[in-house]
Every structure is written in structure tokens, then in C-alpha cells.
Scaffold this motif. Structure first.
Motif, PDB file in Angstrom:
ATOM      1  N   ARG A 102      11.991   9.716  47.696  1.00  0.00           N
ATOM      2  CA  ARG A 102      12.433   8.781  46.685  1.00  0.00           C
ATOM      3  C   ARG A 102      11.585   8.836  45.428  1.00  0.00           C
ATOM      4  O   ARG A 102      12.105   8.967  44.324  1.00  0.00           O
ATOM      5  N   GLY A 103      10.274   8.779  45.628  1.00  0.00           N
ATOM      6  CA  GLY A 103       9.370   8.778  44.477  1.00  0.00           C
ATOM      7  C   GLY A 103       9.479  10.069  43.688  1.00  0.00           C
ATOM      8  O   GLY A 103       9.470  10.068  42.456  1.00  0.00           O
ATOM      9  N   VAL A 104       9.588  11.182  44.413  1.00  0.00           N
ATOM     10  CA  VAL A 104       9.659  12.466  43.734  1.00  0.00           C
ATOM     11  C   VAL A 104      10.982  12.597  42.992  1.00  0.00           C
ATOM     12  O   VAL A 104      11.023  12.999  41.829  1.00  0.00           O
ATOM     13  N   SER A 105      12.093  12.210  43.655  1.00  0.00           N
ATOM     14  CA  SER A 105      13.376  12.407  42.972  1.00  0.00           C
ATOM     15  C   SER A 105      13.534  11.456  41.797  1.00  0.00           C
ATOM     16  O   SER A 105      14.249  11.758  40.846  1.00  0.00           O
ATOM     17  N   PHE A 106      12.826  10.339  41.840  1.00  0.00           N
ATOM     18  CA  PHE A 106      12.832   9.436  40.689  1.00  0.00           C
ATOM     19  C   PHE A 106      12.419  10.178  39.426  1.00  0.00           C
ATOM     20  O   PHE A 106      13.022  10.048  38.365  1.00  0.00           O
ATOM     21  N   GLU A 107      11.330  10.966  39.543  1.00  0.00           N
ATOM     22  CA  GLU A 107      10.849  11.742  38.399  1.00  0.00           C
ATOM     23  C   GLU A 107      11.741  12.959  38.151  1.00  0.00           C
ATOM     24  O   GLU A 107      12.061  13.295  37.019  1.00  0.00           O
TER      25      GLU A 107
ATOM     26  N   MET B  48       0.828  13.599  18.651  1.00  0.00           N
ATOM     27  CA  MET B  48       1.819  12.810  19.375  1.00  0.00           C
ATOM     28  C   MET B  48       2.757  13.733  20.152  1.00  0.00           C
ATOM     29  O   MET B  48       3.186  13.407  21.261  1.00  0.00           O
ATOM     30  N   ASP B  49       3.073  14.913  19.568  1.00  0.00           N
ATOM     31  CA  ASP B  49       3.907  15.871  20.287  1.00  0.00           C
ATOM     32  C   ASP B  49       3.209  16.346  21.555  1.00  0.00           C
ATOM     33  O   ASP B  49       3.826  16.460  22.624  1.00  0.00           O
ATOM     34  N   ALA B  50       1.904  16.637  21.424  1.00  0.00           N
ATOM     35  CA  ALA B  50       1.142  17.056  22.599  1.00  0.00           C
ATOM     36  C   ALA B  50       1.150  15.937  23.645  1.00  0.00           C
ATOM     37  O   ALA B  50       1.354  16.168  24.838  1.00  0.00           O
ATOM     38  N   TYR B  51       0.954  14.691  23.160  1.00  0.00           N
ATOM     39  CA  TYR B  51       0.969  13.546  24.075  1.00  0.00           C
ATOM     40  C   TYR B  51       2.308  13.478  24.807  1.00  0.00           C
ATOM     41  O   TYR B  51       2.367  13.329  26.021  1.00  0.00           O
ATOM     42  N   MET B  52       3.401  13.618  24.038  1.00  0.00           N
ATOM     43  CA  MET B  52       4.735  13.454  24.627  1.00  0.00           C
ATOM     44  C   MET B  52       5.043  14.526  25.663  1.00  0.00           C
ATOM     45  O   MET B  52       5.760  14.279  26.626  1.00  0.00           O
ATOM     46  N   PHE B  53       4.522  15.731  25.448  1.00  0.00           N
ATOM     47  CA  PHE B  53       4.752  16.764  26.460  1.00  0.00           C
ATOM     48  C   PHE B  53       3.932  16.469  27.714  1.00  0.00           C
ATOM     49  O   PHE B  53       4.449  16.458  28.825  1.00  0.00           O
ATOM     50  N   TRP B  54       2.652  16.202  27.510  1.00  0.00           N
ATOM     51  CA  TRP B  54       1.771  16.078  28.686  1.00  0.00           C
ATOM     52  C   TRP B  54       1.961  14.774  29.444  1.00  0.00           C
ATOM     53  O   TRP B  54       1.633  14.684  30.615  1.00  0.00           O
ATOM     54  N   VAL B  55       2.516  13.755  28.766  1.00  0.00           N
ATOM     55  CA  VAL B  55       2.738  12.499  29.485  1.00  0.00           C
ATOM     56  C   VAL B  55       3.819  12.690  30.550  1.00  0.00           C
ATOM     57  O   VAL B  55       3.818  12.028  31.593  1.00  0.00           O
ATOM     58  N   LYS B  56       4.738  13.653  30.307  1.00  0.00           N
ATOM     59  CA  LYS B  56       5.752  13.929  31.328  1.00  0.00           C
ATOM     60  C   LYS B  56       5.109  14.554  32.558  1.00  0.00           C
ATOM     61  O   LYS B  56       5.425  14.194  33.692  1.00  0.00           O
ATOM     62  N   VAL B  57       4.200  15.501  32.307  1.00  0.00           N
ATOM     63  CA  VAL B  57       3.483  16.120  33.423  1.00  0.00           C
ATOM     64  C   VAL B  57       2.689  15.052  34.168  1.00  0.00           C
ATOM     65  O   VAL B  57       2.632  15.035  35.401  1.00  0.00           O
ATOM     66  N   PHE B  58       2.102  14.123  33.396  1.00  0.00           N
ATOM     67  CA  PHE B  58       1.324  13.053  34.003  1.00  0.00           C
ATOM     68  C   PHE B  58       2.205  12.181  34.897  1.00  0.00           C
ATOM     69  O   PHE B  58       1.851  11.887  36.043  1.00  0.00           O
ATOM     70  N   ALA B  59       3.366  11.776  34.377  1.00  0.00           N
ATOM     71  CA  ALA B  59       4.258  10.894  35.142  1.00  0.00           C
ATOM     72  C   ALA B  59       4.672  11.566  36.447  1.00  0.00           C
ATOM     73  O   ALA B  59       4.652  10.951  37.517  1.00  0.00           O
ATOM     74  N   LEU B  60       5.018  12.839  36.341  1.00  0.00           N
ATOM     75  CA  LEU B  60       5.444  13.584  37.522  1.00  0.00           C
ATOM     76  C   LEU B  60       4.299  13.688  38.537  1.00  0.00           C
ATOM     77  O   LEU B  60       4.469  13.412  39.727  1.00  0.00           O
ATOM     78  N   SER B  61       3.106  14.048  38.056  1.00  0.00           N
ATOM     79  CA  SER B  61       1.961  14.197  38.958  1.00  0.00           C
ATOM     80  C   SER B  61       1.586  12.863  39.577  1.00  0.00           C
ATOM     81  O   SER B  61       1.208  12.782  40.744  1.00  0.00           O
ATOM     82  N   VAL B 423       6.716  23.918  45.239  1.00  0.00           N
ATOM     83  CA  VAL B 423       7.533  24.867  44.475  1.00  0.00           C
ATOM     84  C   VAL B 423       8.292  24.129  43.378  1.00  0.00           C
ATOM     85  O   VAL B 423       8.295  24.533  42.205  1.00  0.00           O
ATOM     86  N   VAL B 424       8.906  22.987  43.757  1.00  0.00           N
ATOM     87  CA  VAL B 424       9.684  22.226  42.775  1.00  0.00           C
ATOM     88  C   VAL B 424       8.785  21.729  41.647  1.00  0.00           C
ATOM     89  O   VAL B 424       9.153  21.802  40.462  1.00  0.00           O
ATOM     90  N   TYR B 425       7.597  21.261  41.996  1.00  0.00           N
ATOM     91  CA  TYR B 425       6.665  20.713  40.996  1.00  0.00           C
ATOM     92  C   TYR B 425       6.314  21.768  39.950  1.00  0.00           C
ATOM     93  O   TYR B 425       6.414  21.537  38.743  1.00  0.00           O
ATOM     94  N   ILE B 426       5.917  22.953  40.442  1.00  0.00           N
ATOM     95  CA  ILE B 426       5.529  24.004  39.507  1.00  0.00           C
ATOM     96  C   ILE B 426       6.746  24.462  38.700  1.00  0.00           C
ATOM     97  O   ILE B 426       6.667  24.675  37.492  1.00  0.00           O
ATOM     98  N   ILE B 429       7.426  21.879  35.944  1.00  0.00           N
ATOM     99  CA  ILE B 429       6.470  21.946  34.832  1.00  0.00           C
ATOM    100  C   ILE B 429       6.804  23.136  33.918  1.00  0.00           C
ATOM    101  O   ILE B 429       6.832  23.003  32.689  1.00  0.00           O
ATOM    102  N   THR B 430       7.092  24.285  34.522  1.00  0.00           N
ATOM    103  CA  THR B 430       7.446  25.431  33.677  1.00  0.00           C
ATOM    104  C   THR B 430       8.789  25.182  32.986  1.00  0.00           C
ATOM    105  O   THR B 430       8.985  25.595  31.845  1.00  0.00           O
ATOM    106  N   TYR B 431       9.694  24.478  33.670  1.00  0.00           N
ATOM    107  CA  TYR B 431      10.974  24.165  33.034  1.00  0.00           C
ATOM    108  C   TYR B 431      10.772  23.256  31.815  1.00  0.00           C
ATOM    109  O   TYR B 431      11.373  23.463  30.761  1.00  0.00           O
ATOM    110  N   LEU B 432       9.887  22.252  31.953  1.00  0.00           N
ATOM    111  CA  LEU B 432       9.587  21.373  30.827  1.00  0.00           C
ATOM    112  C   LEU B 432       8.989  22.172  29.682  1.00  0.00           C
ATOM    113  O   LEU B 432       9.299  21.943  28.509  1.00  0.00           O
ATOM    114  N   ALA B 433       8.127  23.147  30.035  1.00  0.00           N
ATOM    115  CA  ALA B 433       7.512  23.991  29.004  1.00  0.00           C
ATOM    116  C   ALA B 433       8.577  24.840  28.304  1.00  0.00           C
ATOM    117  O   ALA B 433       8.584  24.974  27.080  1.00  0.00           O
ATOM    118  N   ARG B 434       9.514  25.365  29.093  1.00  0.00           N
ATOM    119  CA  ARG B 434      10.602  26.177  28.547  1.00  0.00           C
ATOM    120  C   ARG B 434      11.454  25.346  27.593  1.00  0.00           C
ATOM    121  O   ARG B 434      11.801  25.763  26.498  1.00  0.00           O
TER     122      ARG B 434
END
Lengths: 336, 462
Positions: A102-107, B48-61, B423-426, B429-434
Motif C-alpha cells: 500500500r505504502g509503495v503503490s501510494f508513491e 527550486m528545480d533541483a529541490y522539486m526533482f529530489w523531493v520526489k526521490v525523497f518522498a518515494l524513499s 527493481v521498481v525503486y531504481i 528513479i531513472t524514469y523520473l530522471a528521464r
């Protein structure tokens, strides 16, 4: 004053109260966001985004109450923690799997390529379903005394379904409050479809619990207890009637009373929960270990209590701040 | 395999998966705060652009860290009930303080940090970012305190086999805590430095010419090259601290069997626990003595000292400790070489004209911090065996009475889901970079700086 004088008495009591309180908050808060996850398949694509948006800023913190509750069980009643969790090994595993999914798919649903979104939406629903079912299952097993016999498992499966429907109900009630227009109308429909689960669930637990042990039966039905316990079922019944009445009339003009189903649902969960807590006190492992037997050393509990007294009000403060900042109808989730 | 070994593998798998994400969020929170403060100070859009990109990585992590962390809190009870029953009086308050002072802080303010920018004043948003970063660091502190106490316990007494706390100051500031905390914080910052540099290099290779990418690459390379010497120093000091308190671990790290002076530094060997000797040893004479005691004839402890008279082995299995230590050190020196090389190239060519080969190298090292961190934790945690709490509680005594088949089946379940998620995480992240490279705008909103009048946020589609 002897009661408050002996730390071996009032410290375990305080921690049992703190722990029960965290579990209640968890059940209500994560209940509504798990419930929103359960409703995902019923919503259309645009609505799905708004469903997720309605819980976006809150779900992380909501799940932290589970960590606190399990943490308090762990730190205040270590032997009970071991007994309960080894007995519930498999359902705990299923719940964790669900929460992870759930948590992962949320993101992921927002960040992965758009073509994968339906898959992550499904994972979000499946994770919510696994977590809700396993929590309901654990509730049933706990009531039955944590022994794996066929009738107990059967009862636990029933509570699993009821709690899941109950969560979807409180989720729908949350959506009635946090959304508007078409989606709100859908949420009202969903709530009508879910209320039976809550009623049957509370009913089943209230019926079954007293018959599990003579002790609990006497606690409820001996005179004069039955007199001052009677507000519990009466208030619950009144809330159910109110819900039925208001769901039939909502939505009202200017969004009046849209907050009431959620509040009433919280009231129902709270009443049912307090009733359960009353039944099982003073046991932390039903009929086996009391909170006094399981408690950690007073000096360790003191240290935790000291911190808790300062930190808990702060947690309440900034949790309220967060709900205040994100008040009103849910809007699109944006990082900017 | 028995329940003990399976439970150890399961705990190892769970905590290995978990630590990957805090390792990123601990430092990335501070890096985001840095980006945000640079923006407030300069008004330059690139920050701010750098912030906006990396905050997504942060949220995911962060989400990955939260859900895998919940698993950890249950593992104590499901697999290791003996741990809390014996040392709960110490471990309990430390864990409670972590939840109370850190978890709620980060979780609540994360919501405001991620989704609140249009709803609160700029300074409140910056302050929320600070509190999230501060929360993750507090959480690191408490968990490192507990972990260090398990390595170097003090400030307690045993009554009927149960640990009771006597001095909380001694417990919190136990001998290995300062070293471990610094070592872990630096590890986190290095992991993020290489991740930021690596992903920025990837975007450049894909043709991204954005100022935000160049600045992020600069931040990554400069911070990596500044921190890696500090980390090597901190690691060395931590090693000396371990020599003092856990000599068996150091003996296993060095694969040294006999206590004595003039001990060579083993560069490579295959340590054999059966014959109690090294095969294919390649070593530098007097090396270990020099490193550990700063004297050629310094005495280095050997593994044979940790076998009791009746033959019970009280040291860890040697090969895993030996090899993971070398992987950590090797990765560390590769980080040193690349970051300093990168710094030279940065001075010579500037971030916009870095040679392709260097960019490829940074890409390849994006997740090197993960490897070094995991290898380091394996060294220290396996190195503590057979103890769970050094000298107080063995791992064997703490394991729960759960059927081996149950532990095995859940272990397989965890491993499958973790493998998929990594696998999905990496990939994401590369997809966001793309996506960022293709130039899709981060935002259509004009960011107000602190002190400026805030403008009404534009609604999407308006």
C-alpha cells in the motif's frame, strides 16, 4: 491513596491506557485511510486521484500510531509482546505485506509511467485489503484467546470481513466530509453499503466476547454493573440510528452536516473499543497474562513516561496543525 | 536449516532492505533544506528545480523506509521475543524515545513539506523541511544508541538474568555510540552525494543541459570529495574502538587466528572455520599491527583466544566478516578515487563540460553508498556473533519458538517482494530522471521567496 502510591500498580495501568489509546487512534485514523484504499475499485479514474489526495498528507503519520502502539506493547509489556506476536505470526506477516504494498503503490501510482497506473491502483487496493483483513483476523484471534482451533479461526475470519467492511465505511464517511459533488454522492452510496458491516461486526464481537470467558460475562451482566454499562449499547444504537437517518438525507444544502457521518463513525469505533478494553482488563494476553505481570521494570517505565508527558502533547499539537493546514475539501496533490 | 539461522537471515533481509531507504532520507532531507535555503537566498530558479526533482526521490524513499520500518517493529516480537524479555528495560525506552521524538515529527511534517507549499507561508514550508530532516537525524541517533549499546553495553545490572538500567547517561553515551553515529551519518551523506552526482550525470548523458542538473552534480561531487576522507578517518577510529571493546570482531575482520606481534595485513584469503586457518593468503608483513596499534610489533588479538576450554566457539564465522569488511573498504577507496578525480575534472572543465567517461563512472557509482553501508553493517553485526548483546545475551537464547517452515515461507515472501521493490525503486528513479530530462516542467507556479508577497497558486488547467 495506596492505589496511586505503588508504581507497580499505576505505571502498568498508565501504560495500558496509553497503549489502548494509541491502538484506538490507529484504528480510527488508519481505519479511514485503509478504508479509502478499499473503495478504490468502486471509483472511476478521476475519482481515484481524489481518493488518494484526501489521505495524502496524513497516511504516514496515521501509520506511525501503529508503530507507537506496538512499540508500547514491546517496551511496557515485553513478555506479552512476544506471546501475542509469535501466536499471530502469519497474520502479522500478511498485514505487513499489505502495508508495504500500500505504502509503495501510494508513491508509485503518481511517479511510475502512466501506463502502469492501473497496476499500482490495484496494488493500493490489494494492500489495503490484505492489511484490513489481517487486522480483523488478529482481532478475532485475540478475542478468542490466541489459540488456533477451527472454531476460533472461523470466528476470526468473520471478524476479518466485518472489520474490513467497517473500515470501508469509515473511509466512505471520511470521503463524504472531504469531497464534494458527484464523488460525495458516491461516497454516501458506499457508506450506505458499508454500515451493515460495522453493525454486524460490533454486534458479533459484543455477542461473542462475554461467552468466551465466564469472567467477562460476569463483568457485563452482573448487577449492578449492567446498569452503568447500559449507556454503551444505548449510545451505540443511537449513533447507528443517527447514521441511518443522516445518510438517507445527505447531501444537504451548503454541505451542511457533511462532517457528521465521520464523527459518528469515530464515536461508534470508540464505544466498541472501550467496551472491549473493559472486557479484557486487566489482561494483556486474554486470560493468561495481566498487565501487572507483564510490565517492565518501574524505573524503565518512568523514563518513558517522563518523555511521553512532554512529547505527546506536542505530537497532538502538530498533528492538529497538519489537519488544520489541509482542512476543507481535498484538492489535487501537488509538491509545489 | 533451523529456526535460528532462518530467523537470522530473515531479520538480516528485513533490516538490509530497510536501511537502504533511511540511508538516503537521513542526508537527503538536509540536502533538500540546503537547496531550499539557497533558493531563498539567491532567488535562482535552478535551486527550486533541483529541490522539486529530489523531493520526489525523497518522498518515494521515505515511503519505502516507513513501510519496511513497520516490519522491523514487529520482527522483535515475532522472531526474537527473548531480546525484549532480557534487555527490554534498556531497549524499550530507547525505542520509545525514537518513536516519540522522531517518527511522529518526520511523518507529520512530511505531509506539510510535500503537499503544503501552496497552503502555508514559505518560511513555514522551509521550517517543515528542517523538522523532517531533524526528525530523521533524531531517529538515527536513538537507533544508533540502542545498536551501540548492544555492542558495548554498560550502565545496567543483571537481576535474575534480566537487564535493569542503572545509569541512563552511561547507556546512551556508551563507548561505541559516538563513533558509530558519526560513521553512519557520514555514510548517509556519502550515499546521497553519490546518488545526486550519479543521477545528475545520467541526466547529462541523456542530454540534459539544465542549470539545476549542473548545480546538483557540483553539490554531489564537492560534498563527496570533502566527506570521504572524513569517513575514512572516522572508520579508522571506529575500528580502534572496536579493537578495545570487541577484539573478536577485529580478529575476524583481519582473519588473524593467533594473538601476537608483527601480524601481517591480509589483503586476500579464504578463511576456513573448519581448519582454523587461511587459504590462498596474500598479505603485507606487519600491516595489521601497524594499522591497529601504530607499531610494527604491536600485539593484535587472534581468533583462537575466543574458543573456550570445552571447544565452544565464541567468535563470529570469519569469512562473512572478513569479506564484507573488504568490500566496504574497497568501495570507500573507489569513492575516494572517483570523487577526487571528479573534483579535478570539475575545476578543469566545469560541470557543463565534464568528459563522458567521468559521467559514466559517476552513473555506475550512483548506488555505491548502499553497497558500502550494507557491507559495513554486515561487518559490525555479524562480527558481534554469537552475541546479540555483547557478553549479556546470545542470539541463540533470544530466538522465538516458531516452526522453521513458517519462518522459511515468510522469508521467501519477504525476499520476493523486496527483490521486486528494489527493481521498481531504481526503475522509477531513472524514469523520473528521464522525464525531467525531456524537460517536462516541474511546476507552473511561481515560487515566492521568503519575505516576498506570495502569489495565488495557479490551479492545474487554469
Amino acid at each position: 491513596m495506596d492505589y496511586f502510591g505503588d508504581p507497580n500498580v499505576w505505571l502498568p495501568w498508565t501504560f495500558a491506557a496509553l497503549m489502548s489509546f494509541s491502538i484506538l487512534i490507529y484504528v480510527v485514523l488508519d481505519g479511514f485511510d485503509l478504508g479509502v484504499g478499499l473503495l478504490m475499485p468502486l471509483a472511476n479514474d478521476d475519482e481515484k486521484d481524489r481518493l488518494v489526495a484526501s489521505i495524502g498528507p496524513f497516511w504516514d503519520a496515521n501509520e506511525t500510531w501503529l508503530v507507537l502502539a506496538i512499540g508500547l506493547l514491546l517496551v511496557a509489556f515485553p513478555p506479552a509482546h512476544g506471546v501475542i506476536l509469535t501466536a499471530l505470526y502469519l497474520p502479522v506477516f500478511v498485514m505487513l505485506l499489505g502495508l508495504i504494498l500500500r505504502g509503495v503503490s501510494f508513491e508509485m501510482r503518481a511517479k511510475a509511467p502512466i501506463a502502469q497506473k492501473p497496476m499500482w491502483n490495484f496494488a493500493f487496493f490489494a494492500g489495503s485489503l490484505l492489511a484490513s483483513l489481517s487486522q480483523g483476523f488478529m482481532l478475532g484471534m485475540y478475542i478468542m484467546g490466541l489459540t488456533w482451533t477451527l472454531p476460533h479461526v472461523a470466528f476470526a475470519m468473520i471478524t476479518a470481513v466485518f472489520l474490513t467492511v467497517g473500515y470501508s465505511f469509515i473511509g466512505a464517511a471520511w470521503l463524504i466530509w472531504k469531497t464534494s459533488d458527484e464523488l460525495q454522492k458516491h461516497a454516501i452510496k458506499w457508506a450506505k453499503g458499508g454500515i451493515w458491516g460495522l453493525v454486524l461486526g460490533i454486534g458479533a464481537i459484543s455477542m461473542a466476547t462475554p461467552f468466551v470467558s465466564k469472567r467477562i460475562f460476569e463483568r457485563w451482566f452482573d448487577f449492578p454493573q449492567i446498569l452503568y454499562l447500559s449507556p454503551f449499547p444505548i449510545a451505540s444504537g443511537a449513533l447507528v440510528i443517527f447514521l441511518w437517518w443522516s445518510l438517507a438525507r445527505l447531501p444537504l444544502k451548503n454541505d451542511r452536516l457533511s462532517w457528521t457521518p465521520f464523527t459518528a463513525a469515530v464515536g461508534l469505533f470508540t464505544l466498541a473499543y472501550c467496551g472491549m478494553a473493559y472486557s479484557f482488563y486487566p489482561y494483556v494476553v486474554p486470560e493468561q497474562i495481566t498487565i501487572y505481570e507483564a510490565a517492565s521494570a518501574p524505573e524503565s517505565l518512568f523514563i518513558i513516561l517522563f518523555g511521553t508527558l512532554f512529547v505527546l502533547p506536542a505530537i497532538f499539537g502538530y498533528t492538529l496543525l497538519s489537519y488544520y493546514i489541509f482542512r476543507g475539501k481535498a484538492t489535487e496533490l501537488r509538491y509545489d | 536449516m533451523d529456526t535460528l539461522l532462518l530467523s537470522r537471515i530473515q531479520f538480516g533481509a528485513n533490516i538490509s532492505f530497510h536501511i537502504l531507504f533511511p540511508t538516503i532520507t537521513i542526508a537527503l532531507g538536509w540536502v533538500l533544506l540546503f537547496f531550499k535555503l539557497r533558493f531563498s537566498a539567491t532567488g535562482d530558479r535552478k535551486w527550486m528545480d533541483a529541490y522539486m526533482f529530489w523531493v520526489k526521490v525523497f518522498a518515494l524513499s521515505f515511503a519505502m523506509g516507513v513501510v519496511s520500518g513497520i516490519t522491523m517493529s514487529f520482527q522483535f516480537g515475532t522472531n526474537w521475543p527473548g531480546f525484549m524479555e532480557t534487555v527490554g528495560n534498556v531497549a524499550g525506552p530507547l525505542l520509545a524515545y525514537e518513536v516519540l521524538t522522531a517518527f511522529f515529527l518526520e511523518a507529520v511534517f512530511l505531509g506539510i513539506m510535500l503537499f503544503g507549499a501552496s497552503r502555508v507561508k514559505p518560511w513555514v514550508h522551509t521550517f517543515a523541511t528542517f523538522l523532517v530532516a531533524f526528525g530523521t537525524t533524531m531517529s538515527t541517533f536513538w537507533i544508533i544508541v540502542l545498536n551501540s549499546w548492544m555492542h558495548t553495553p554498560q550502565g545496567f545490572e543483571l537481576r535474575e538474568g534480566v537487564v535493569f538500567a542503572t545509569d541512563w547517561f552511561d547507556i546512551i553515551f556508551n563507548p561505541s555510540m559516538p563513533y558509530r553515529f558519526v560513521h553512519m551519518m557520514l555514510a548517509s551523506f556519502l550515499t546521497v552525494a553519490f546518488l545526486v552526482a550519479g543521477i545528475s550525470a545520467l541526466r547529462m548523458l541523456w542530454g540534459d543541459k539544465g542549470e539545476d542538473v549542473k548545480s546538483a552534480l557540483r553539490v554531489g561531487i564537492i560534498s563527496a570529495s570533502a566527506l570521504i576522507p572524513l569517513q575514512i578517518l572516522a572508520g579508522d577510529l571506529h575500528g580502534l574502538n572496536t579493537l578495545e571493546h570487541q577484539p573478536a570482531k577485529v580478529a575476524a575482520m583481519e582473519a588473524n587466528w593467533e594473538t601476537g606481534p608483527n601480524v601481517p595485513l591480509v589483503l586476500f584469503a579464504i578463511p576456513d572455520d573448519e581448519t582454523r586457518s587461511n587459504k590462498f593468503e596474500l598479505s603485507i608483513p606487519n600491516g595489521a599491527s601497524l594499522i591497529l596499534t601504530h607499531k610494527k610489533d604491536g600485539v593484535v588479538p587472534g581468533l583462537n583466544d575466543f574458543v573456550t576450554a570445552d571447544g565452544e566457539v565464541r567468535h563470529p564465522r570469519v569469512a562473512p566478516v572478513f569479506f564484507s569488511f573488504r568490500i566496504m573498504v574497497g568501495t570507500g577507496f573507489a569513492m575516494l578515487a572517483l570523487s577526487w578525480g571528479g573534483l579535478v575534472l570539475l575545476r578543469k572543465y566545469g560541470a557543463g563540460k565534464m568528459p563522458k567517461l567521468a559521467l559514466f563512472a559517476f552513473c555506475a557509482m550512483s548506488f555505491s553508498g548502499w553497497i558500502a553501508t550494507l557491507a559495513g553493517w554486515y561487518t559490525t553485526e555479524i562480527g558481534r556473533q554469537p552475541w546479540l548483546v555483547q557478553g549479556v545475551l546470545t542470539t541463540k537464547a533470544a530466538v522465538g519458538d516458531v516452526p522453521a517452515g513458517m519462518v522459511l515461507s515468510t522469508l521467501i515472501g519477504y525476499l520476493i517482494i523486496y527483490a521486486i521493490l528494489i527493481v521498481v525503486y531504481i526503475f522509477v528513479i531513472t524514469y523520473l530522471a528521464r522525464k525531467a530530462t525531456r524537460g517536462e516542467p516541474y511546476s507552473i507556479r511561481r515560487y515566492p521567496r521568503g519575505g516576498e508577497a506570495s502569489v495565488a497558486p495557479l490551479q492545474a488547467g487554469a
